[in-house]
Design a protein around this motif. Structure first.
Motif, PDB file in Angstrom:
ATOM      1  N   GLU A  28     -20.250  59.423  -1.021  1.00  0.00           N
ATOM      2  CA  GLU A  28     -19.272  59.348  -2.503  1.00  0.00           C
ATOM      3  C   GLU A  28     -19.408  58.041  -3.307  1.00  0.00           C
ATOM      4  N   HIS A  29     -19.801  56.819  -2.506  1.00  0.00           N
ATOM      5  CA  HIS A  29     -19.638  55.671  -3.274  1.00  0.00           C
ATOM      6  C   HIS A  29     -21.196  55.068  -3.505  1.00  0.00           C
ATOM      7  N   GLU A  30     -22.178  55.884  -3.617  1.00  0.00           N
ATOM      8  CA  GLU A  30     -23.387  55.586  -3.460  1.00  0.00           C
ATOM      9  C   GLU A  30     -23.867  54.680  -4.658  1.00  0.00           C
ATOM     10  N   ASP A  31     -23.295  54.841  -5.831  1.00  0.00           N
ATOM     11  CA  ASP A  31     -23.438  54.114  -7.265  1.00  0.00           C
ATOM     12  C   ASP A  31     -23.003  53.048  -6.743  1.00  0.00           C
ATOM     13  N   GLN A  32     -21.935  52.532  -6.377  1.00  0.00           N
ATOM     14  CA  GLN A  32     -21.331  51.243  -6.340  1.00  0.00           C
ATOM     15  C   GLN A  32     -22.237  50.395  -5.021  1.00  0.00           C
ATOM     16  N   ILE A  33     -22.709  51.145  -4.055  1.00  0.00           N
ATOM     17  CA  ILE A  33     -23.515  50.691  -2.991  1.00  0.00           C
ATOM     18  C   ILE A  33     -24.950  50.160  -3.629  1.00  0.00           C
ATOM     19  N   ALA A  34     -25.405  51.100  -4.453  1.00  0.00           N
ATOM     20  CA  ALA A  34     -26.571  50.703  -4.998  1.00  0.00           C
ATOM     21  C   ALA A  34     -26.250  49.359  -5.962  1.00  0.00           C
ATOM     22  N   ALA A  35     -25.350  49.379  -6.679  1.00  0.00           N
ATOM     23  CA  ALA A  35     -25.025  48.445  -7.686  1.00  0.00           C
ATOM     24  C   ALA A  35     -24.938  46.959  -6.850  1.00  0.00           C
ATOM     25  N   PHE A  36     -24.175  46.951  -5.718  1.00  0.00           N
ATOM     26  CA  PHE A  36     -24.135  45.823  -4.756  1.00  0.00           C
ATOM     27  C   PHE A  36     -25.431  45.445  -4.437  1.00  0.00           C
TER      28      PHE A  36
END
Length: 206
Positions: A180-188
């Protein structure tokens, strides 16, 4: 993982302390590598005689509890081995919730990870639910309302940690919650590649 909002059905009374995972599923079930086809192993040594016939004295072989969706037990349900096959077999049989006074920690977590809701109630409350279960009455476990309700309207509140409750209501296991936090993980990761590029350098060392 299957979502859990509420379940209503017969509750199988198992008024025993320290029901361990070897009782729920014997060690030979550990050869299984899938979550399906485990019904024959569920309480195998209690449901079946040595010749393979049903033990008519065990509650899960009696009407109406052979169709139970809930189990009611006493203290320390799920103690012993940490085998995840126990909640697998419970779920395969059709059990969606266990009501008890207390649970073994690892089994408690494994239940949530497999779409089963363990509910801890006070001893006097479990005693009341047990009597209702023994009478063959319908019991309702509602995760949204955080309440166990009996046929006569008696209602007992219970507590569940928010993250576990949200996971069951959404039908998400730990991997699903993470994604569910895939976008934040990719940004990190994109930022980390810029700050520490050597961590991503896959060239062989000289």
């Amino acid at each position: 993982m299957e979502k859990f909002t509420s379940v209503s059905g017969y509750a199988a009374p198992i008024p025993i302390n320290n029901v361990n995972t070897d009782m729920i599923t014997p060690k030979n079930v550990l050869k299984a590598v899938t979550k399906k086809g485990l019904v024959p192993f569920f309480f195998q040594e209690y449901r079946f005689n040595p010749d393979g016939s049903e033990n008519p004295d065990f509650v899960l072989n009696k009407e109406p509890w052979r169709n139970a969706k809930i189990i009611v037990s006493l203290e320390n349900w799920g103690c012993g081995s940490s085998r995840e096959h126990s909640p697998w077999a419970m779920k395969d049989f059709g059990i969606r919730s266990v009501i008890a006074i207390s649970f073994a920690d690892i089994h408690y977590s494994n239940c949530f990870k497999n779409g089963i809701l363990p509910v801890a109630l006070k001893p006097d409350e479990v005693d009341r639910v047990m009597k209702s279960a023994e009478a063959g009455e319908i019991v309702t476990v509602d995760l949204e309302a955080l309440a166990v309700t009996l046929e006569d309207g008696t209602r007992f509140a219970f507590e569940v940690e928010d993250f576990r409750r949200d996971a069951l209501l959404s039908g998400l296991d730990e991997v699903g919650q993470t994604l569910e936090h895939e976008d934040q993980i990719a940004a990190f990761e994109a930022k980390q590649r810029q700050v520490t590029p050597w961590l991503y350098d896959r060239r062989p060392l000289d």
